[in-house]
Scaffold this motif. Structure first.
Motif, PDB file in Angstrom:
ATOM      1  N   ASP A  84      83.887  33.865  27.197  1.00  0.00           N
ATOM      2  CA  ASP A  84      84.208  34.289  28.568  1.00  0.00           C
ATOM      3  C   ASP A  84      83.284  33.621  29.584  1.00  0.00           C
ATOM      4  OD1 ASP A  84      85.545  35.605  30.527  1.00  0.00           O
ATOM      5  OD2 ASP A  84      84.562  37.528  30.212  1.00  0.00           O
ATOM      6  N   GLY A  85      83.840  33.310  30.752  1.00  0.00           N
ATOM      7  CA  GLY A  85      83.074  32.686  31.817  1.00  0.00           C
ATOM      8  C   GLY A  85      83.604  33.131  33.162  1.00  0.00           C
ATOM      9  N   PRO A  86      83.057  32.626  34.260  1.00  0.00           N
ATOM     10  CA  PRO A  86      83.468  33.079  35.592  1.00  0.00           C
ATOM     11  C   PRO A  86      84.928  32.787  35.924  1.00  0.00           C
ATOM     12  CG  PRO A  86      82.050  31.148  35.724  1.00  0.00           C
ATOM     13  CD  PRO A  86      81.969  31.638  34.319  1.00  0.00           C
ATOM     14  N   GLY A  87      85.421  31.633  35.488  1.00  0.00           N
ATOM     15  CA  GLY A  87      86.819  31.310  35.755  1.00  0.00           C
ATOM     16  C   GLY A  87      87.764  32.272  35.065  1.00  0.00           C
ATOM     17  N   MET A  88      87.501  32.569  33.798  1.00  0.00           N
ATOM     18  CA  MET A  88      88.346  33.499  33.062  1.00  0.00           C
ATOM     19  C   MET A  88      88.232  34.907  33.621  1.00  0.00           C
ATOM     20  SD  MET A  88      90.022  31.716  30.943  1.00  0.00           S
ATOM     21  CE  MET A  88      90.698  32.981  29.895  1.00  0.00           C
ATOM     22  N   THR A  89      87.045  35.273  34.093  1.00  0.00           N
ATOM     23  CA  THR A  89      86.879  36.589  34.714  1.00  0.00           C
ATOM     24  C   THR A  89      87.696  36.679  35.998  1.00  0.00           C
ATOM     25  OG1 THR A  89      84.650  36.812  33.795  1.00  0.00           O
ATOM     26  CG2 THR A  89      85.207  38.221  35.659  1.00  0.00           C
ATOM     27  N   ALA A  90      87.682  35.610  36.796  1.00  0.00           N
ATOM     28  CA  ALA A  90      88.472  35.585  38.032  1.00  0.00           C
ATOM     29  C   ALA A  90      89.964  35.681  37.735  1.00  0.00           C
ATOM     30  CB  ALA A  90      88.171  34.308  38.820  1.00  0.00           C
ATOM     31  N   ILE A  91      90.408  34.996  36.686  1.00  0.00           N
ATOM     32  CA  ILE A  91      91.815  35.044  36.290  1.00  0.00           C
ATOM     33  C   ILE A  91      92.192  36.451  35.831  1.00  0.00           C
ATOM     34  CG2 ILE A  91      93.484  34.249  34.568  1.00  0.00           C
ATOM     35  CD1 ILE A  91      92.033  31.535  34.619  1.00  0.00           C
ATOM     36  N   ARG A  92      91.362  37.020  35.002  1.00  0.00           N
ATOM     37  CA  ARG A  92      91.666  38.336  34.418  1.00  0.00           C
ATOM     38  C   ARG A  92      91.653  39.443  35.474  1.00  0.00           C
ATOM     39  NH1 ARG A  92      88.161  38.005  30.955  1.00  0.00           N
ATOM     40  NH2 ARG A  92      86.491  39.275  31.865  1.00  0.00           N
ATOM     41  N   ARG A  93      90.673  39.395  36.372  1.00  0.00           N
ATOM     42  CA  ARG A  93      90.536  40.454  37.370  1.00  0.00           C
ATOM     43  C   ARG A  93      91.305  40.163  38.657  1.00  0.00           C
ATOM     44  NH1 ARG A  93      84.075  42.091  37.073  1.00  0.00           N
ATOM     45  NH2 ARG A  93      84.085  42.775  34.888  1.00  0.00           N
ATOM     46  N   ARG A  94      91.769  38.922  38.823  1.00  0.00           N
ATOM     47  CA  ARG A  94      92.486  38.504  40.035  1.00  0.00           C
ATOM     48  C   ARG A  94      91.629  38.734  41.272  1.00  0.00           C
ATOM     49  NH1 ARG A  94      94.236  35.280  38.099  1.00  0.00           N
ATOM     50  NH2 ARG A  94      95.650  34.779  39.800  1.00  0.00           N
ATOM     51  N   GLU A  95      90.359  38.336  41.203  1.00  0.00           N
ATOM     52  CA  GLU A  95      89.455  38.489  42.325  1.00  0.00           C
ATOM     53  C   GLU A  95      88.373  37.411  42.289  1.00  0.00           C
ATOM     54  OE1 GLU A  95      87.991  42.430  41.664  1.00  0.00           O
ATOM     55  OE2 GLU A  95      86.331  41.760  40.394  1.00  0.00           O
ATOM     56  N   ILE A  96      87.745  37.183  43.441  1.00  0.00           N
ATOM     57  CA  ILE A  96      86.656  36.221  43.545  1.00  0.00           C
ATOM     58  C   ILE A  96      85.492  36.665  42.655  1.00  0.00           C
ATOM     59  CG2 ILE A  96      84.888  35.290  45.080  1.00  0.00           C
ATOM     60  CD1 ILE A  96      87.391  34.022  45.824  1.00  0.00           C
ATOM     61  N   VAL A  97      84.909  35.706  41.957  1.00  0.00           N
ATOM     62  CA  VAL A  97      83.743  35.968  41.111  1.00  0.00           C
ATOM     63  C   VAL A  97      82.611  35.049  41.579  1.00  0.00           C
ATOM     64  CG1 VAL A  97      82.788  35.802  38.781  1.00  0.00           C
ATOM     65  CG2 VAL A  97      85.094  36.703  39.128  1.00  0.00           C
ATOM     66  N   LEU A  98      81.446  35.627  41.828  1.00  0.00           N
ATOM     67  CA  LEU A  98      80.296  34.871  42.329  1.00  0.00           C
ATOM     68  C   LEU A  98      79.049  35.190  41.517  1.00  0.00           C
ATOM     69  CD1 LEU A  98      78.760  33.145  44.491  1.00  0.00           C
ATOM     70  CD2 LEU A  98      78.531  35.280  45.814  1.00  0.00           C
ATOM     71  N   SER A  99      78.336  34.147  41.146  1.00  0.00           N
ATOM     72  CA  SER A  99      77.004  34.309  40.575  1.00  0.00           C
ATOM     73  C   SER A  99      76.080  33.380  41.349  1.00  0.00           C
ATOM     74  CB  SER A  99      76.981  33.954  39.082  1.00  0.00           C
ATOM     75  OG  SER A  99      75.670  34.113  38.561  1.00  0.00           O
ATOM     76  N   GLU A 100      75.217  33.961  42.162  1.00  0.00           N
ATOM     77  CA  GLU A 100      74.343  33.154  43.012  1.00  0.00           C
ATOM     78  C   GLU A 100      73.194  32.535  42.236  1.00  0.00           C
ATOM     79  OE1 GLU A 100      73.483  34.857  46.965  1.00  0.00           O
ATOM     80  OE2 GLU A 100      74.689  36.577  46.318  1.00  0.00           O
ATOM     81  N   GLU A 101      72.847  33.118  41.093  1.00  0.00           N
ATOM     82  CA  GLU A 101      71.738  32.602  40.290  1.00  0.00           C
ATOM     83  C   GLU A 101      72.024  32.843  38.815  1.00  0.00           C
ATOM     84  OE1 GLU A 101      66.858  32.841  40.053  1.00  0.00           O
ATOM     85  OE2 GLU A 101      67.946  33.870  41.646  1.00  0.00           O
ATOM     86  N   LEU A 102      72.501  31.804  38.133  1.00  0.00           N
ATOM     87  CA  LEU A 102      72.909  31.948  36.741  1.00  0.00           C
ATOM     88  C   LEU A 102      71.737  32.256  35.811  1.00  0.00           C
ATOM     89  CD1 LEU A 102      75.627  29.171  36.243  1.00  0.00           C
ATOM     90  CD2 LEU A 102      75.939  31.640  36.100  1.00  0.00           C
ATOM     91  N   ALA A 103      70.538  31.883  36.214  1.00  0.00           N
ATOM     92  CA  ALA A 103      69.381  32.122  35.347  1.00  0.00           C
ATOM     93  C   ALA A 103      69.179  33.610  35.063  1.00  0.00           C
ATOM     94  CB  ALA A 103      68.122  31.530  35.977  1.00  0.00           C
ATOM     95  N   SER A 104      69.651  34.448  35.965  1.00  0.00           N
ATOM     96  CA  SER A 104      69.523  35.899  35.763  1.00  0.00           C
ATOM     97  C   SER A 104      70.873  36.564  35.481  1.00  0.00           C
ATOM     98  CB  SER A 104      68.890  36.538  37.005  1.00  0.00           C
ATOM     99  OG  SER A 104      69.685  36.286  38.161  1.00  0.00           O
ATOM    100  N   GLU A 105      71.893  35.771  35.180  1.00  0.00           N
ATOM    101  CA  GLU A 105      73.248  36.280  34.952  1.00  0.00           C
ATOM    102  C   GLU A 105      73.384  36.877  33.554  1.00  0.00           C
ATOM    103  OE1 GLU A 105      76.448  37.737  35.427  1.00  0.00           O
ATOM    104  OE2 GLU A 105      76.106  36.361  37.123  1.00  0.00           O
ATOM    105  N   GLN A 106      74.007  38.067  33.463  1.00  0.00           N
ATOM    106  CA  GLN A 106      74.179  38.762  32.187  1.00  0.00           C
ATOM    107  C   GLN A 106      75.636  38.866  31.746  1.00  0.00           C
ATOM    108  OE1 GLN A 106      71.427  39.810  30.457  1.00  0.00           O
ATOM    109  NE2 GLN A 106      70.240  38.844  32.116  1.00  0.00           N
ATOM    110  N   ARG A 107      76.585  38.475  32.593  1.00  0.00           N
ATOM    111  CA  ARG A 107      77.996  38.731  32.288  1.00  0.00           C
ATOM    112  C   ARG A 107      78.576  37.811  31.216  1.00  0.00           C
ATOM    113  NH1 ARG A 107      80.299  38.750  38.370  1.00  0.00           N
ATOM    114  NH2 ARG A 107      78.509  37.331  38.580  1.00  0.00           N
ATOM    115  N   TRP A 108      78.073  36.610  31.091  1.00  0.00           N
ATOM    116  CA  TRP A 108      78.674  35.637  30.168  1.00  0.00           C
ATOM    117  C   TRP A 108      77.588  35.065  29.259  1.00  0.00           C
ATOM    118  CZ3 TRP A 108      79.018  34.298  35.643  1.00  0.00           C
ATOM    119  CH2 TRP A 108      80.053  35.001  36.288  1.00  0.00           C
ATOM    120  N   PRO A 109      77.169  35.817  28.254  1.00  0.00           N
ATOM    121  CA  PRO A 109      76.010  35.430  27.445  1.00  0.00           C
ATOM    122  C   PRO A 109      76.167  34.128  26.674  1.00  0.00           C
ATOM    123  CG  PRO A 109      77.167  37.308  26.479  1.00  0.00           C
ATOM    124  CD  PRO A 109      77.743  37.113  27.841  1.00  0.00           C
TER     125      PRO A 109
END
Length: 243
Positions: A84-109
């Motif tokens: 899973d990644g930001p593009g797939m999350t945007a597709i699945r949720r049908r909404e904008i997905v933003l990660s301003e700093e990937l170094a601290s991102e937990q959504r897509w391990p």
């Protein structure tokens, strides 16, 4: 391109110019993949701070294709189909997905370390609706953390909605061209295909392309060659007529 007051988003004139460039390239294309490539290359300049951009698509719920402004992020997008990644999350949720700093991102391990290894430190993904069978996302990547912010989401959404309309138009043109070619190929099988197409057209009051599609769907469902489906249909109609 004129500078921005805060560097956060495009101005009205810049956005209009970008949409014109996007439209000009895509309306001139009859090839869906070429249109995707143009979209990826054009949106590379869509927002201040973007280093790369890509387009991720699903067709009938399955991975379809990826177009990207750079091969490294194309590989990164293809990784999203398995992790899973930001593009797939945007597709699945049908909404904008933003990660301003990937170094601290937990959504897509699984995806995030690969992104960081490629020099991606921020991402913004916007969903794209093309038609009932194809959906996707436009993904904007930045090399610097904090380069992509909530202020840019409106521009990203506008681009995604505009791109969806353009891609739908290109897909319709490409689909019609492919259907015409399929009809030509089908007719080379001989008279039986022509007869079957005529029968379906009469029964369903539809165009030749739609009739051929009906025959192809039946062939796939029955797991038999198209000519055999045509022969069975013609034989069935002749038996009914003789009976």
């Amino acid at each position: 391109m004129p500078s921005q007051a805060d560097g956060a988003s495009l101005g009205v004139l810049e956005t209009a110019a970008l949409l014109r460039e996007l439209t000009a390239g895509m309306v001139a294309s009859d090839d869906f993949d070429d249109a995707l490539d143009h979209l990826a290359q054009t949106t590379r300049h869509a927002l201040p701070g973007i280093a790369w951009s890509s387009v991720t698509l699903l067709r009938a719920g399955e991975p379809a294709s990826v177009a990207a402004s750079d091969p490294s992020v194309k590989d990164l997008d293809e990784l999203q189909y398995g992790a899973d990644g930001p593009g797939m999350t945007a597709i699945r949720r049908r909404e904008i997905v933003l990660s301003e700093e990937l170094a601290s991102e937990q959504r897509w391990p699984e995806w995030t370390p690969a992104a960081l290894a490629r020099g991606v430190h921020a991402v913004l993904s916007a969903p794209v609706d093309i038609d009932d069978h194809v959906i996707g996302s436009i993904n904007f990547y930045a090399a610097d953390a904090g380069a992509l912010t909530p202020a840019q989401q409106l521009t990203a959404m506008l681009l995604a909605e505009h791109a969806g309309l353009l891609l739908a138009a290109v897909r319709d043109r490409a689909r019609q061209a492919a259907l015409t070619a399929e009809i030509d190929d089908a007719l080379t099988y001989g008279e039986v295909i022509s007869q079957a197409i005529g029968i379906v057209m009469t029964q369903r009051r539809c165009a030749p392309g739609q009739a051929l599609d009906v025959l192809r769907t039946a062939a796939e469902a029955l797991s038999i060659p198209l000519p055999d489906v045509a022969e069975r249909l013609v034989a069935s109609v002749e038996r009914d007529r003789d009976g």
